[in-house]
Scaffold this motif. Structure first.
Motif, PDB file in Angstrom:
ATOM      1  N   ASN A 338      15.627 -22.879 -28.162  1.00 37.07           N
ATOM      2  CA  ASN A 338      16.172 -21.878 -27.250  1.00 37.07           C
ATOM      3  C   ASN A 338      17.689 -21.783 -27.326  1.00 37.07           C
ATOM      4  O   ASN A 338      18.325 -21.166 -26.468  1.00 37.07           O
ATOM      5  N   GLU A 339      18.292 -22.383 -28.339  1.00 27.54           N
ATOM      6  CA  GLU A 339      19.738 -22.342 -28.469  1.00 27.54           C
ATOM      7  C   GLU A 339      20.203 -20.966 -28.967  1.00 27.54           C
ATOM      8  O   GLU A 339      19.467 -20.254 -29.650  1.00 27.54           O
ATOM      9  N   VAL A 340      21.455 -20.611 -28.607  1.00 28.63           N
ATOM     10  CA  VAL A 340      22.020 -19.333 -29.038  1.00 28.63           C
ATOM     11  C   VAL A 340      22.305 -19.410 -30.531  1.00 28.63           C
ATOM     12  O   VAL A 340      22.953 -20.353 -31.011  1.00 28.63           O
ATOM     13  N   SER A 341      21.831 -18.400 -31.260  1.00 32.64           N
ATOM     14  CA  SER A 341      22.021 -18.382 -32.713  1.00 32.64           C
ATOM     15  C   SER A 341      23.424 -17.905 -33.061  1.00 32.64           C
ATOM     16  O   SER A 341      24.178 -17.442 -32.197  1.00 32.64           O
ATOM     17  N   SER A 342      23.761 -18.000 -34.335  1.00 29.31           N
ATOM     18  CA  SER A 342      25.069 -17.522 -34.787  1.00 29.31           C
ATOM     19  C   SER A 342      25.209 -16.010 -34.608  1.00 29.31           C
ATOM     20  O   SER A 342      26.326 -15.492 -34.526  1.00 29.31           O
ATOM     21  N   ALA A 343      24.072 -15.296 -34.531  1.00 28.34           N
ATOM     22  CA  ALA A 343      24.110 -13.846 -34.309  1.00 28.34           C
ATOM     23  C   ALA A 343      24.219 -13.502 -32.822  1.00 28.34           C
ATOM     24  O   ALA A 343      24.350 -12.333 -32.462  1.00 28.34           O
ATOM     25  N   GLY A 344      24.132 -14.525 -31.956  1.00 29.86           N
ATOM     26  CA  GLY A 344      24.308 -14.295 -30.517  1.00 29.86           C
ATOM     27  C   GLY A 344      23.012 -14.080 -29.752  1.00 29.86           C
ATOM     28  O   GLY A 344      23.054 -13.717 -28.576  1.00 29.86           O
ATOM     29  N   PHE A 345      21.845 -14.320 -30.366  1.00 32.82           N
ATOM     30  CA  PHE A 345      20.557 -14.131 -29.700  1.00 32.82           C
ATOM     31  C   PHE A 345      19.899 -15.481 -29.401  1.00 32.82           C
ATOM     32  O   PHE A 345      20.251 -16.500 -30.012  1.00 32.82           O
ATOM     33  N   ILE A 346      18.943 -15.479 -28.454  1.00 34.44           N
ATOM     34  CA  ILE A 346      18.158 -16.682 -28.184  1.00 34.44           C
ATOM     35  C   ILE A 346      16.672 -16.354 -28.313  1.00 34.44           C
ATOM     36  O   ILE A 346      16.273 -15.187 -28.316  1.00 34.44           O
ATOM     37  N   GLU A 454      10.811  -7.267 -31.103  1.00 33.95           N
ATOM     38  CA  GLU A 454      11.499  -6.529 -32.167  1.00 33.95           C
ATOM     39  C   GLU A 454      13.008  -6.582 -31.973  1.00 33.95           C
ATOM     40  O   GLU A 454      13.503  -6.608 -30.829  1.00 33.95           O
ATOM     41  N   VAL A 455      13.734  -6.524 -33.095  1.00 29.35           N
ATOM     42  CA  VAL A 455      15.185  -6.322 -33.097  1.00 29.35           C
ATOM     43  C   VAL A 455      15.445  -5.027 -33.860  1.00 29.35           C
ATOM     44  O   VAL A 455      14.994  -4.867 -34.995  1.00 29.35           O
ATOM     45  N   ARG A 456      16.171  -4.085 -33.202  1.00 22.72           N
ATOM     46  CA  ARG A 456      16.388  -2.761 -33.794  1.00 22.72           C
ATOM     47  C   ARG A 456      17.872  -2.468 -33.951  1.00 22.72           C
ATOM     48  O   ARG A 456      18.694  -2.881 -33.128  1.00 22.72           O
ATOM     49  N   THR A 457      18.164  -1.703 -35.008  1.00 23.67           N
ATOM     50  CA  THR A 457      19.538  -1.220 -35.198  1.00 23.67           C
ATOM     51  C   THR A 457      19.614   0.298 -35.025  1.00 23.67           C
ATOM     52  O   THR A 457      20.661   0.909 -35.248  1.00 23.67           O
ATOM     53  N   GLY A 458      18.505   0.914 -34.638  1.00 28.60           N
ATOM     54  CA  GLY A 458      18.432   2.357 -34.413  1.00 28.60           C
ATOM     55  C   GLY A 458      17.077   2.699 -33.838  1.00 28.60           C
ATOM     56  O   GLY A 458      16.287   1.806 -33.483  1.00 28.60           O
ATOM     57  N   ASP A 459      16.773   4.003 -33.767  1.00 26.62           N
ATOM     58  CA  ASP A 459      15.520   4.441 -33.163  1.00 26.62           C
ATOM     59  C   ASP A 459      14.453   4.800 -34.184  1.00 26.62           C
ATOM     60  O   ASP A 459      13.351   5.215 -33.819  1.00 26.62           O
ATOM     61  N   GLN A 460      14.763   4.679 -35.480  1.00 27.98           N
ATOM     62  CA  GLN A 460      13.782   4.961 -36.521  1.00 27.98           C
ATOM     63  C   GLN A 460      12.976   3.700 -36.842  1.00 27.98           C
ATOM     64  O   GLN A 460      13.432   2.572 -36.622  1.00 27.98           O
ATOM     65  N   ARG A 461      11.768   3.917 -37.380  1.00 27.40           N
ATOM     66  CA  ARG A 461      10.926   2.780 -37.729  1.00 27.40           C
ATOM     67  C   ARG A 461      11.605   1.893 -38.782  1.00 27.40           C
ATOM     68  O   ARG A 461      11.482   0.663 -38.762  1.00 27.40           O
ATOM     69  N   SER A 462      12.354   2.509 -39.671  1.00 26.30           N
ATOM     70  CA  SER A 462      13.040   1.772 -40.734  1.00 26.30           C
ATOM     71  C   SER A 462      14.192   0.921 -40.209  1.00 26.30           C
ATOM     72  O   SER A 462      14.750   0.099 -40.943  1.00 26.30           O
ATOM     73  N   ASP A 463      14.584   1.129 -38.937  1.00 27.43           N
ATOM     74  CA  ASP A 463      15.704   0.391 -38.353  1.00 27.43           C
ATOM     75  C   ASP A 463      15.265  -0.926 -37.701  1.00 27.43           C
ATOM     76  O   ASP A 463      16.084  -1.630 -37.093  1.00 27.43           O
ATOM     77  N   ARG A 464      13.983  -1.264 -37.801  1.00 24.53           N
ATOM     78  CA  ARG A 464      13.480  -2.484 -37.172  1.00 24.53           C
ATOM     79  C   ARG A 464      13.659  -3.662 -38.131  1.00 24.53           C
ATOM     80  O   ARG A 464      13.149  -3.655 -39.247  1.00 24.53           O
ATOM     81  N   GLN A 465      14.389  -4.645 -37.648  1.00 26.04           N
ATOM     82  CA  GLN A 465      14.810  -5.771 -38.475  1.00 26.04           C
ATOM     83  C   GLN A 465      13.896  -6.982 -38.264  1.00 26.04           C
ATOM     84  O   GLN A 465      13.121  -7.049 -37.314  1.00 26.04           O
ATOM     85  N   ASN A 466      14.034  -7.947 -39.165  1.00 26.44           N
ATOM     86  CA  ASN A 466      13.304  -9.205 -39.010  1.00 26.44           C
ATOM     87  C   ASN A 466      13.979 -10.042 -37.923  1.00 26.44           C
ATOM     88  O   ASN A 466      15.131 -10.500 -38.088  1.00 26.44           O
ATOM     89  N   PRO A 467      13.302 -10.260 -36.790  1.00 23.93           N
ATOM     90  CA  PRO A 467      13.938 -10.993 -35.676  1.00 23.93           C
ATOM     91  C   PRO A 467      14.380 -12.401 -36.054  1.00 23.93           C
ATOM     92  O   PRO A 467      15.325 -12.929 -35.451  1.00 23.93           O
ATOM     93  N   LEU A 468      13.717 -13.034 -37.061  1.00 27.12           N
ATOM     94  CA  LEU A 468      14.084 -14.403 -37.427  1.00 27.12           C
ATOM     95  C   LEU A 468      15.500 -14.476 -37.967  1.00 27.12           C
ATOM     96  O   LEU A 468      16.133 -15.553 -37.940  1.00 27.12           O
ATOM     97  N   ASN A 469      16.026 -13.345 -38.451  1.00 24.23           N
ATOM     98  CA  ASN A 469      17.413 -13.338 -38.937  1.00 24.23           C
ATOM     99  C   ASN A 469      18.422 -13.355 -37.794  1.00 24.23           C
ATOM    100  O   ASN A 469      19.619 -13.496 -38.036  1.00 24.23           O
ATOM    101  N   TYR A 470      17.922 -13.208 -36.546  1.00 25.35           N
ATOM    102  CA  TYR A 470      18.827 -13.097 -35.402  1.00 25.35           C
ATOM    103  C   TYR A 470      18.629 -14.219 -34.372  1.00 25.35           C
ATOM    104  O   TYR A 470      19.577 -14.603 -33.690  1.00 25.35           O
TER     105      TYR A 470
END
Length: 473
Positions: A338-346, A454-470
């Motif tokens: 549950n620690e904060v990642s380098s990307a700022g997410f938990i 999910e982690v998103r960078t926009g509203d398109q389906r292609s904007d959904r990122q791999n949450p493990l990277n965050y």
């Protein structure tokens, strides 16, 4: 604004007029003159009733009586006394039953009402104030005068006096109806019933479509009030409704129950076989999903769903636990902290760390746009905000996510939390990292209790990122 009532004589002067020495002397003189007139009539009548008959009896003789039956004598001895008695009766009745002192209420030089006392005027004032719309700025200046008048002339009621006063101001209208939405006047018309009927028509279709257990009304606070309004605010019923609709103030709110038959997930139990190596894995008992009936209380505004809350859950069929046998030491599932990642997410579920379905392509070619997080009986487990931000969506819709939450973190990233059993936040709310926002469930297109993250960078389906990277370093 309240109506101003200003009397030229004033209530105090009117009351004092009845008790002051000057007034008493004035009324005594008037009564003395009146009594002198009455006394004269009484004495005259008594003279003809007593003195004249007494003299006649004393000097009575049959011969003279016969000689007295002339028109002149009959008039003097019979008609005049009878007329005097009748006059006396009428005079006493008039002065005792038909004459009274009252208040003549005037405005603009014309008397518009006559009342018996100032109490009627005070009551009329209260009635008028209660009916005045807050937008009306009326100013009445009635003059009250003490006058001698017939009893029937002082029979005006407080309501009649109120109506008469209002009628003297041509800029306002009485007995009208105003439409208020969120306590603000939209417009007024001359028919209370027609305005209410028009509002009922807006709800008619929904009331016919939904059952009696549904709540149907307006989203905003809508009221129809009777009263006195400025003529400038008067419109037709259609104009009032059109104005309210153009401002989107007559949205229809429906709260109704939806019952869905949903699959409930099965648990997975892992057994270890010491005789097998670490690569060994076999399903020794197939898991079977259960079934349950879930009742949602959904809210719709003009037919668009804005909220959903679970109100009841009934189990139809219990799930069968899946049993997997593995070789000793073969449990290689990753555990995330549950620690904060380098990307700022938990990590979004503090009590559950197992990924039941990763991001990416699944068997059969389907692309999974997030992480499914589940571990045994995780129903109701708390889900927290992976990062602080503003709640962009919180509720239920038919997208397949069931109950879900979207948080906009304001830095180009958004996170989604799907299939929740309960939602604890609302749209527009500010949340901090680690704050409880919802609970794990199986709503929407789901085959078991889990969190779809999910982690998103926009509203398109292609904007959904791999949450493990965050969420992990």
């Amino acid at each position: 604004m309240k109506t101003k009532f200003i009397s030229l004589n004033g209530y105090t002067e009117i009351e004092n007029l009845k008790t002051s020495k000057k007034a008493i002397k004035k009324f005594k003189n008037r009564n003395r003159k009146r009594n002198l007139g009455v006394s004269s009539i009484i004495l005259t009548v008594l003279y003809f009733l007593i003195i004249v008959p007494a003299k006649a009896i004393k000097n009575f003789s049959l011969k003279e009586f016969i000689n007295s039956l002339t028109p002149k004598k009959v008039m003097q001895n019979f008609v005049v006394p009878v007329t005097a008695v009748a006059l006396l009766v009428l005079t006493i009745g008039y002065w005792t039953n038909y004459i009274d002192f009252g208040l003549a209420v005037q405005c603009g030089g014309e008397t518009f009402a006559s009342v018996s006392d100032t109490g009627v005027i005070q009551q009329a004032r209260e009635i008028t104030n209660d009916k005045l719309s807050e937008d009306v700025d009326a100013n009445f200046t009635p003059v009250y005068q003490v006058k001698m008048m017939g009893v029937e002339e002082t029979s005006a009621t407080a309501n009649q006096v109120s109506n008469a006063m209002v009628s003297t101001d041509t800029s306002i209208s009485n007995n009208c109806a105003g439409l208020y939405i969120n306590e603000k006047l939209i417009g007024a018309c001359d028919s209370y019933d027609e305005l209410n009927q028009a509002l009922e028509e807006l709800l008619k279709d929904d009331k016919e479509y939904y059952d009696d257990k549904s709540e149907i009304g307006f989203y905003n606070n809508v009221e129809v009030k009777k009263g006195i309004f400025n003529n400038s605010d008067l419109k037709s019923v259609d104009e009032i409704i059109k104005t309210a609709k153009s401002k989107k103030l007559l949205q229809v709110l429906v709260k109704t129950d939806v019952v869905l038959t949903e699959k409930t997930p099965y648990d997975t139990k892992v057994k270890y076989d010491k005789t097998q190596d670490s690569s060994y894995k076999k399903v020794t008992k197939k898991g079977v999903c259960g079934k349950q009936k879930t009742t949602y209380r959904i809210s719709l505004i003009d037919g668009v769903q804005v909220d959903a809350v679970i109100t009841d859950v009934k189990t139809i069929k219990k799930p069968v636990t899946k049993v997997v046998t593995k070789g000793k030491g073969s449990d290689t599932s990753e555990v995330y902290t549950n620690e904060v990642s380098s990307a700022g997410f938990i990590w979004p579920v503090p009590s559950v760390h197992t990924i039941s379905s990763p991001y990416g392509y699944r068997e059969g070619g389907e692309f999974h746009t997030g992480l499914d997080i589940a571990d045994g009986d995780c129903y109701g487990a708390t889900i927290v905000a992976s990062k602080g931000g503003t709640v962009e969506w919180a509720g239920y819709d038919d997208s397949g996510y069931g109950n879900y939450v979207i948080i906009n973190h304001g830095d180009g990233y958004k996170t989604l939390y799907g299939h929740c059993s309960a939602v604890y936040v609302s749209q527009g709310q500010q949340v901090s990292q680690g704050q409880s926002i919802c609970a794990i469930g199986s709503t929407g297109q789901s085959f078991g209790n889990h969190l779809h993250f999910e982690v998103r960078t926009g509203d398109q389906r292609s904007d959904r990122q791999n949450p493990l990277n965050y969420v992990s370093n």
